[in-house]
Design a protein around this motif. Structure first.
Motif, PDB file in Angstrom:
ATOM      1  N   LYS A 297       0.845  -1.192   0.000  1.00  0.00           N
ATOM      2  CA  LYS A 297       0.000   0.000   0.000  1.00  0.00           C
ATOM      3  C   LYS A 297       0.881   1.244   0.000  1.00  0.00           C
ATOM      4  O   LYS A 297       2.013   1.214   0.453  1.00  0.00           O
ATOM      5  CB  LYS A 297      -0.877   0.039   1.249  1.00  0.00           C
ATOM      6  N   VAL A 298       0.303   2.354  -0.496  1.00  0.00           N
ATOM      7  CA  VAL A 298       1.030   3.618  -0.422  1.00  0.00           C
ATOM      8  C   VAL A 298       0.196   4.596   0.389  1.00  0.00           C
ATOM      9  O   VAL A 298      -0.641   5.310  -0.153  1.00  0.00           O
ATOM     10  CB  VAL A 298       1.329   4.175  -1.834  1.00  0.00           C
ATOM     11  N   PHE A 299       0.402   4.579   1.701  1.00  0.00           N
ATOM     12  CA  PHE A 299      -0.363   5.447   2.587  1.00  0.00           C
ATOM     13  C   PHE A 299       0.533   6.535   3.170  1.00  0.00           C
ATOM     14  O   PHE A 299       1.750   6.370   3.262  1.00  0.00           O
ATOM     15  CB  PHE A 299      -1.011   4.640   3.717  1.00  0.00           C
ATOM     16  N   LEU A 300      -0.117   7.617   3.578  1.00  0.00           N
ATOM     17  CA  LEU A 300       0.638   8.794   4.011  1.00  0.00           C
ATOM     18  C   LEU A 300       1.544   8.514   5.214  1.00  0.00           C
ATOM     19  O   LEU A 300       2.707   8.898   5.225  1.00  0.00           O
ATOM     20  CB  LEU A 300      -0.324   9.946   4.323  1.00  0.00           C
ATOM     21  N   ASP A 301       1.003   7.828   6.220  1.00  0.00           N
ATOM     22  CA  ASP A 301       1.787   7.631   7.446  1.00  0.00           C
ATOM     23  C   ASP A 301       3.087   6.873   7.195  1.00  0.00           C
ATOM     24  O   ASP A 301       4.146   7.271   7.672  1.00  0.00           O
ATOM     25  CB  ASP A 301       0.948   6.895   8.497  1.00  0.00           C
ATOM     26  N   ASP A 302       2.973   5.787   6.427  1.00  0.00           N
ATOM     27  CA  ASP A 302       4.180   5.000   6.135  1.00  0.00           C
ATOM     28  C   ASP A 302       5.168   5.817   5.315  1.00  0.00           C
ATOM     29  O   ASP A 302       6.377   5.762   5.526  1.00  0.00           O
ATOM     30  CB  ASP A 302       3.806   3.737   5.347  1.00  0.00           C
ATOM     31  N   THR A 303       4.604   6.575   4.365  1.00  0.00           N
ATOM     32  CA  THR A 303       5.463   7.380   3.504  1.00  0.00           C
ATOM     33  C   THR A 303       6.223   8.407   4.325  1.00  0.00           C
ATOM     34  O   THR A 303       7.431   8.568   4.193  1.00  0.00           O
ATOM     35  CB  THR A 303       4.606   8.097   2.438  1.00  0.00           C
ATOM     36  N   LYS A 304       5.472   9.077   5.212  1.00  0.00           N
ATOM     37  CA  LYS A 304       6.108  10.064   6.091  1.00  0.00           C
ATOM     38  C   LYS A 304       7.219   9.408   6.887  1.00  0.00           C
ATOM     39  O   LYS A 304       8.305   9.944   7.024  1.00  0.00           O
ATOM     40  CB  LYS A 304       5.076  10.605   7.092  1.00  0.00           C
ATOM     41  N   TYR A 305       6.904   8.233   7.413  1.00  0.00           N
ATOM     42  CA  TYR A 305       7.886   7.547   8.244  1.00  0.00           C
ATOM     43  C   TYR A 305       9.161   7.266   7.451  1.00  0.00           C
ATOM     44  O   TYR A 305      10.266   7.532   7.904  1.00  0.00           O
ATOM     45  CB  TYR A 305       7.294   6.241   8.780  1.00  0.00           C
ATOM     46  N   LEU A 306       8.970   6.748   6.225  1.00  0.00           N
ATOM     47  CA  LEU A 306      10.143   6.389   5.422  1.00  0.00           C
ATOM     48  C   LEU A 306      10.932   7.614   4.979  1.00  0.00           C
ATOM     49  O   LEU A 306      12.147   7.609   4.932  1.00  0.00           O
ATOM     50  CB  LEU A 306       9.716   5.580   4.198  1.00  0.00           C
ATOM     51  N   LEU A 307      10.196   8.680   4.661  1.00  0.00           N
ATOM     52  CA  LEU A 307      10.887   9.889   4.217  1.00  0.00           C
ATOM     53  C   LEU A 307      11.521  10.628   5.386  1.00  0.00           C
ATOM     54  O   LEU A 307      12.406  11.446   5.202  1.00  0.00           O
ATOM     55  CB  LEU A 307       9.918  10.822   3.492  1.00  0.00           C
ATOM     56  N   GLY A 308      11.040  10.321   6.582  1.00  0.00           N
ATOM     57  CA  GLY A 308      11.526  10.999   7.781  1.00  0.00           C
ATOM     58  C   GLY A 308      13.020  10.896   7.934  1.00  0.00           C
ATOM     59  O   GLY A 308      13.649  11.696   8.607  1.00  0.00           O
ATOM     60  N   LEU A 309      13.592   9.901   7.278  1.00  0.00           N
ATOM     61  CA  LEU A 309      15.027   9.709   7.395  1.00  0.00           C
ATOM     62  C   LEU A 309      15.788  10.926   6.879  1.00  0.00           C
ATOM     63  O   LEU A 309      16.933  11.119   7.197  1.00  0.00           O
ATOM     64  CB  LEU A 309      15.431   8.455   6.617  1.00  0.00           C
ATOM     65  N   SER A 310      15.101  11.735   6.065  1.00  0.00           N
ATOM     66  CA  SER A 310      15.818  12.881   5.511  1.00  0.00           C
ATOM     67  C   SER A 310      15.396  14.191   6.187  1.00  0.00           C
ATOM     68  O   SER A 310      15.545  15.255   5.634  1.00  0.00           O
ATOM     69  CB  SER A 310      15.582  12.964   4.013  1.00  0.00           C
ATOM     70  N   GLU A 311      14.856  14.077   7.401  1.00  0.00           N
ATOM     71  CA  GLU A 311      14.436  15.262   8.159  1.00  0.00           C
ATOM     72  C   GLU A 311      15.509  16.340   8.232  1.00  0.00           C
ATOM     73  O   GLU A 311      15.249  17.512   7.985  1.00  0.00           O
ATOM     74  CB  GLU A 311      14.120  14.856   9.597  1.00  0.00           C
TER      75      GLU A 311
END
Ligand code: ZN
Length: 526
Positions: free
Chosen positions: A231-245
């Motif tokens: 699935k492509v859901f916002l929460d997971d996406t945010k989590y994965l992209l969070g690595l580049s905070e």
């Protein structure tokens, strides 16, 4: 069959599947249709937007045994071999790892032989700008007299690093970054075809993080799918992209200093979407400010323990800040930090704080204008109000520069007033280096006129000890102010202070009361 990564599966296989590069696709199709094929093509543009894919499709289309219109069939022997990278007539060469003269000599040898089973012998050289000078020279000889069956397709992200002699022999195509909306459309259609469940916001976020690059976009989606199992859901996406905070935080700080409003707007919504902790962001900003102050103060870059990346980051910013500005920034940040601790409307505090940082000159404290500081103190507030101090002084460098401009103005006011829109960058050895920001190109051009430049050079030699030459740069992207503007700003500020003092002056108040009058305007007679 296992899961085939979308990034690979949706690599375009025909001209009609190439996203967004309509003009290029049309021109290449026409070339095939009219059989007007050049011997050398140059595909330029940012990475991951389809240069190599287009080169491959073009190569296939040229050699296809049963083309469908102008598109390759992707089924015949020739097409399949190109797809698998086993073709003896279509070579893909990575310029970065085959950059030497020997590799190009080898290539020149192989060019002499006819294609084995196709119409053309095609060389796709990726990252061609990486070739050495000698390799380019060797390549040039082939380009000057190419055999009729040979076609070169060069791809590069850095066209300016390719010698003009090569460029002039290529038909050039500039690939563009893909606009977000176009990319969103493309990604959605893929997800729908694949029956993958998605949230629109997740797709938007992924696209915004891909910088117009299809390949990055699809591999991000592959990562999210691998993580969620489909699935492509916002929460997971945010989590994965969070690595580049941290990357976003650095970028926002930089854009604030450069006053790049457009980027700031986007970064703020990014921070909001990612749900970053605003207090953490402000903490980082405070530490950046402190580092910049230390670097400014001691001018000793070894004094602060920085990684290489950090050093580059701070070096870039140092040119745009002075101590006064940094102190003001620090105070606004401290206030933001305190407010974030005591109040719950984080987002507003943070964003308004950023706007303050962008408009330091507009939020000068009332206390600075008033002779009676006690009146403006808010006694109910438990938090001490810390307001930024205005930048009110010229640096020593600015002063030196202004003295020179003033001196110049005694005899040539016109040259001086134009030169005043520039700033002193440095005196290096015997060179005086002066900069103009991009938007001051008008003044820059006036100074660069021969007679004027000569005059400036002579005056500089007389004024500065040991200066023998003057270098004047038009600095792309620079927003630095000329000394004339700084002086005007400081004077406006001083006038404002003076006028406010006058308004509050007890004698003036007395007159106001006595005559029941109000002050409409204060004129300063200089
Ligand atoms: Zn074919």
């Amino acid at each position: 069959m296992g899961y085939l990564a979308l990034a690979r599966k949706y690599r375009p296989q025909s001209f009609d599947e190439i996203v967004y590069q309509d003009y290029i696709v049309k021109t290449l199709k026409n070339a095939i249709e009219l059989n007007r094929i050049s011997h050398a093509y140059l595909f330029t543009g940012p990475r991951g937007i389809g240069k190599t894919s287009t080169a491959r499709i073009f190569a296939k289309a040229l050699n296809c045994l049963s083309p469908e219109g102008v598109n390759p069939c992707n089924k015949c022997e020739n097409c399949v071999e190109v797809t698998n990278g086993t073709s003896l007539d279509v070579y893909e060469i990575d310029g970065a790892s085959n950059r030497g003269i020997d590799e190009i000599r080898q290539l020149r040898e192989s060019v002499k032989f006819l294609p084995t089973k196709s119409k053309y012998k095609i060389y796709i050289i990726d990252e061609v700008h990486m070739l050495t000078e000698a390799a380019f020279n060797a390549l040039l000889k082939t380009l000057e007299e190419p055999p009729s069956y040979v076609i070169f397709i060069f791809a590069t992200t850095d066209a300016h690093r390719i010698p003009a002699t090569i460029l002039s022999r290529c038909q050039r195509f500039n690939f563009s970054k893909i606009p977000d909306l176009k990319l969103i459309e493309h990604i959605r259609s893929i997800l729908e075809r694949e029956n993958i469940e998605y949230e629109e916001d997740a797709v938007n976020l992924i696209v915004r993080n891909s910088d117009g690059c299809v390949r990055d976009c699809l591999s991000l989606i592959d990562q999210v799918i691998a993580y969620t199992g489909g699935k492509v859901f916002l929460d997971d996406t945010k989590y994965l992209l969070g690595l580049s905070e941290d990357k976003i935080i650095n970028e926002l700080f930089e854009k604030i200093i450069l006053k790049d409003n457009d980027s700031i707007k986007q970064l703020l919504s990014e921070i909001d979407l990612k749900g970053l902790d605003y207090k953490y962001v402000v903490e980082k900003f405070l530490s950046f400010t402190k580092t910049l102050l230390i670097l400014k103060q001691f001018n000793d870059k070894n004094d602060v323990s920085l990684t290489n990346d950090e050093r580059v980051f701070f070096d870039r910013l140092l040119d745009y800040v002075d101590d006064g500005y940094l102190f003001a920034v620090h105070q606004v940040l401290l206030k933001m930090y305190n407010d974030l601790r005591f109040y719950s409307f984080d987002k507003d505090i943070f964003e308004i704080g950023v706007f303050k940082l962008l408009n330091l000159e507009k939020i000068l404290p009332i206390s600075a204008f008033s002779s009676d500081n006690k009146m403006s103190e808010n006694k109910d507030s438990k938090i001490k109000k810390i307001e930024p101090q205005p930048v009110t002084n010229l640096s020593d460098k600015d002063k030196l520069w202004k003295d020179f401009i003033d001196k110049l103005g005694e005899k040539r006011p016109n040259i001086a007033s134009n030169l005043g829109y520039g700033y002193l960058i440095a005196i290096e050895n015997d060179k005086l280096v002066i900069g103009f920001s991009e938007e001051k190109v008008f003044h820059y051009n006036i100074i660069m006129k021969n007679g004027n430049l000569d005059y400036v050079k002579k005056a500089a030699e007389r004024f500065f000890d040991g200066v023998k030459d003057v270098v004047i740069k038009l600095e792309n992207g620079s927003k630095k102010k000329g000394v004339i503007e700084k002086v005007t700003e400081i004077e406006t500020f001083k006038d404002k202070m003076l006028k406010n003092e006058l308004k509050e002056n007890s004698a003036v108040k007395l007159i106001e009361n006595e005559f029941d009058a109000t002050i409409k305007e204060i004129k300063l007679d200089k």
